[in-house]
Scaffold this motif. Structure first.
Motif, mmCIF file in Angstrom:
data_model
loop_
_atom_site.group_PDB
_atom_site.id
_atom_site.type_symbol
_atom_site.label_atom_id
_atom_site.label_comp_id
_atom_site.label_asym_id
_atom_site.label_seq_id
_atom_site.Cartn_x
_atom_site.Cartn_y
_atom_site.Cartn_z
ATOM 1 N N THR A 81 -52.758 10.440 54.903
ATOM 2 C CA THR A 81 -53.548 9.410 54.201
ATOM 3 C C THR A 81 -54.742 8.968 55.037
ATOM 4 O O THR A 81 -54.780 9.171 56.251
ATOM 5 C CB THR A 81 -52.692 8.164 53.918
ATOM 6 O OG1 THR A 81 -52.316 7.581 55.170
ATOM 7 C CG2 THR A 81 -51.461 8.488 53.126
ATOM 8 N N LYS A 82 -55.705 8.338 54.365
ATOM 9 C CA LYS A 82 -56.846 7.775 55.091
ATOM 10 C C LYS A 82 -57.254 6.435 54.454
ATOM 11 O O LYS A 82 -56.844 6.132 53.331
ATOM 12 C CB LYS A 82 -58.008 8.758 55.098
ATOM 13 C CG LYS A 82 -58.518 9.150 53.737
ATOM 14 C CD LYS A 82 -59.636 10.181 53.855
ATOM 15 C CE LYS A 82 -60.136 10.565 52.497
ATOM 16 N NZ LYS A 82 -61.025 11.701 52.467
ATOM 17 N N ASN A 83 -58.055 5.683 55.180
ATOM 18 C CA ASN A 83 -58.576 4.382 54.708
ATOM 19 C C ASN A 83 -57.477 3.463 54.175
ATOM 20 O O ASN A 83 -57.642 2.826 53.123
ATOM 21 C CB ASN A 83 -59.616 4.585 53.594
ATOM 22 C CG ASN A 83 -60.760 5.476 54.052
ATOM 23 O OD1 ASN A 83 -61.126 5.445 55.239
ATOM 24 N ND2 ASN A 83 -61.311 6.252 53.142
ATOM 25 N N GLU B 245 -54.972 6.655 49.591
ATOM 26 C CA GLU B 245 -55.978 7.721 49.549
ATOM 27 C C GLU B 245 -55.480 8.901 50.381
ATOM 28 O O GLU B 245 -55.000 8.708 51.502
ATOM 29 C CB GLU B 245 -57.281 7.174 50.124
ATOM 30 C CG GLU B 245 -58.490 7.927 49.665
ATOM 31 C CD GLU B 245 -59.783 7.271 50.162
ATOM 32 O OE1 GLU B 245 -60.700 8.021 50.475
ATOM 33 O OE2 GLU B 245 -59.842 6.038 50.260
ATOM 34 N N LYS B 246 -55.587 10.117 49.841
ATOM 35 C CA LYS B 246 -55.019 11.267 50.555
ATOM 36 C C LYS B 246 -56.046 11.962 51.446
ATOM 37 O O LYS B 246 -57.244 11.882 51.189
ATOM 38 C CB LYS B 246 -54.434 12.268 49.550
ATOM 39 C CG LYS B 246 -55.435 13.230 48.940
ATOM 40 C CD LYS B 246 -54.705 14.273 48.124
ATOM 41 C CE LYS B 246 -55.635 15.366 47.637
ATOM 42 N NZ LYS B 246 -55.983 16.360 48.655
ATOM 43 N N LYS B 247 -55.533 12.622 52.468
ATOM 44 C CA LYS B 247 -56.390 13.499 53.268
ATOM 45 C C LYS B 247 -56.474 14.872 52.599
ATOM 46 O O LYS B 247 -55.602 15.236 51.802
ATOM 47 C CB LYS B 247 -55.806 13.658 54.682
ATOM 48 C CG LYS B 247 -56.174 12.490 55.583
ATOM 49 C CD LYS B 247 -55.910 12.803 57.041
ATOM 50 C CE LYS B 247 -56.409 11.647 57.895
ATOM 51 N NZ LYS B 247 -55.668 11.533 59.148
ATOM 52 N N THR C 150 -50.402 16.170 44.302
ATOM 53 C CA THR C 150 -50.942 14.947 43.687
ATOM 54 C C THR C 150 -51.503 15.190 42.287
ATOM 55 O O THR C 150 -52.165 14.313 41.734
ATOM 56 C CB THR C 150 -52.062 14.350 44.569
ATOM 57 O OG1 THR C 150 -53.143 15.295 44.608
ATOM 58 C CG2 THR C 150 -51.588 14.077 45.987
ATOM 59 N N PRO D 87 -56.971 11.878 43.743
ATOM 60 C CA PRO D 87 -57.416 11.648 45.127
ATOM 61 C C PRO D 87 -56.398 10.848 45.940
ATOM 62 O O PRO D 87 -56.586 10.626 47.132
ATOM 63 C CB PRO D 87 -58.708 10.835 44.942
ATOM 64 C CG PRO D 87 -58.589 10.208 43.604
ATOM 65 C CD PRO D 87 -57.723 11.089 42.761
ATOM 66 N N ASN D 88 -55.309 10.398 45.275
ATOM 67 C CA ASN D 88 -54.311 9.555 45.951
ATOM 68 C C ASN D 88 -52.975 10.269 46.079
ATOM 69 O O ASN D 88 -52.639 11.111 45.251
ATOM 70 C CB ASN D 88 -54.062 8.296 45.134
ATOM 71 C CG ASN D 88 -55.338 7.573 44.837
ATOM 72 O OD1 ASN D 88 -56.108 7.289 45.742
ATOM 73 N ND2 ASN D 88 -55.584 7.314 43.569
ATOM 74 N N LYS E 127 -49.642 0.093 43.744
ATOM 75 C CA LYS E 127 -50.953 0.616 44.132
ATOM 76 C C LYS E 127 -51.898 -0.556 44.344
ATOM 77 O O LYS E 127 -51.919 -1.486 43.526
ATOM 78 C CB LYS E 127 -51.490 1.516 43.020
ATOM 79 C CG LYS E 127 -52.889 2.016 43.306
ATOM 80 C CD LYS E 127 -53.277 3.091 42.322
ATOM 81 C CE LYS E 127 -54.679 3.581 42.613
ATOM 82 N NZ LYS E 127 -55.042 4.720 41.816
#
Ligand code: TXA
Ligand code: MG
Length: 319
Positions: free
Chosen positions: A73-75, A97-99, A107, A111-112, A180
């Motif tokens: 994950t990021k951010n 949020e996914k890398k 997924t 994007p998640n 979420k």
């Protein structure tokens, strides 16, 4: 028969299967999961195939340590962090949020990614020994009842799974709660083992239920799900008994019931016990030689909301 007891050796064997791109069913505190290496798209495809699950329905990725999150994950925002610190390990799934390393198949190209750290000791050992995050849906055929023990998994998926780790019945018996966070607001995507009240008490603000907001994707939340072969009919109160019907009561009723085709979720009316028994009682009733199942409604408070969500969806299929 691919069911094995949850010994150290068998957990290592299951982890080796994961490393080689195979699929393994494992216990969690909610329901049994069907796991694959979340970073190996071919392995994840085997999970979809075994379950007959449509590719539009993304998977939850299971981790054993908070540091594993950085791999996928990021951010990550502060509110998500606080919730993870409070409820992990445990039955809370957080959408983040996914890398790029997380394959699209996990997924459904969103994007998640949904992430959860289970509480179950065997699940944690299995993930840790696999050395990779584990993508895992519940270990049932798509749209059918979730499994709360190893036998339920075997009855639905048989030998299409490389190994099934048996650690007895799942203690919660109902899936994780999914949340979420978007623009600092917290949305509840699926009612589950951690109640809305538990989360609200901690965050000191109301959870938003309006997942219809078009920025919130809620794939896989179909109106019917958890289907039995037998038709399920929901009643406010079960008052009379018919031939060739099964019965699911919440509490022990005051009249005589046919013992061999009646199941009681919790004799003393405890919601936690009722949730733990829900799927296994439905699995049992569904295998009897009966025509339909009558289930009594439960007050929609606390865990009663998640239980009724499952019962409502289970009763929708045959309408
Ligand atoms: O308790 C649980 O959550 C169990 C155990 C095995 O951990 N797992 C489970 O997985 O219930 P599954 O696949 O049966 O349900 C996962 C739900 C699906 O409804 C799916 O659509 C949703 O999570 N989901 C997964 N990834 C998502 C994402 N990126 N955004 C929104 N929803 C997502
Ligand atoms: Mg499921």
């Amino acid at each position: 028969m691919n069911i094995v007891k949850a010994t150290d050796d068998n957990i290592i064997a299951a982890a080796e299967i994961i490393k080689k791109g195979g699929i393994a069913a494992f216990p969690t505190e909610t329901v049994y999961g069907l796991g694959a290496d979340a970073l190996n798209p071919i392995a994840v495809a085997k999970v979809f195939e075994a379950k007959n699950r449509p590719f539009f329905d993304p998977l939850i990725v299971h981790i054993a340590e908070l540091s594993d999150m950085d791999k996928i994950t990021k951010n990550v925002d502060a509110k998500s962090y606080e919730l993870m610190e409070r409820f992990w390990p445990g039955p809370l799934t957080v959408i983040l949020e996914k890398k790029d390393c997380v394959p699209h198949i996990v997924t459904s190209s969103l994007p998640n990614v949904a992430v959860r750290m289970p509480f179950h000791k065997i699940a944690l050992e299995f993930i840790e020994k696999s050395g990779t995050p584990i993508a895992a849906p519940s270990a049932n055929r798509f749209g059918c009842l979730s499994p709360t023990n190893a036998e339920h998994v075997y009855n639905q998926l048989g030998d299409s799974v490389d190994i099934i780790i048996d650690a007895g019945p799942s203690t919660f018996g109902i899936e994780s709660t999914i949340i979420k966070i978007l623009e600092e607001k917290i949305y509840l995507l699926r009612h589950g083992a951690i109640t809305k009240e538990d989360i609200e008490e901690f965050i000191k603000e109301p959870l938003l239920l309006d997942a219809a907001n078009d920025k919130i994707e809620t794939p896989g939340q179909l109106p019917y799900h958890y289907s039995t072969d037998k038709q399920i009919i929901l009643l406010d109160k079960i008052a009379n008994i018919e031939e060739r019907c099964g019965y699911l009561f919440y509490k022990k009723p005051h009249f005589t019931i046919p013992e061999n085709r009646s199941m009681i979720l919790s004799g003393r009316g405890n919601l936690r016990e009722a949730a733990a028994n829900l799927f296994s009682h439905l699995h049992y009733l569904d295998r009897l030689d009966i025509d339909k199942i009558y289930a009594e409604k439960i007050e929609e408070k606390g865990l009663g909301i998640a239980i009724m969500d499952r019962l409502n969806k289970a009763s929708m299929k045959n309408l």
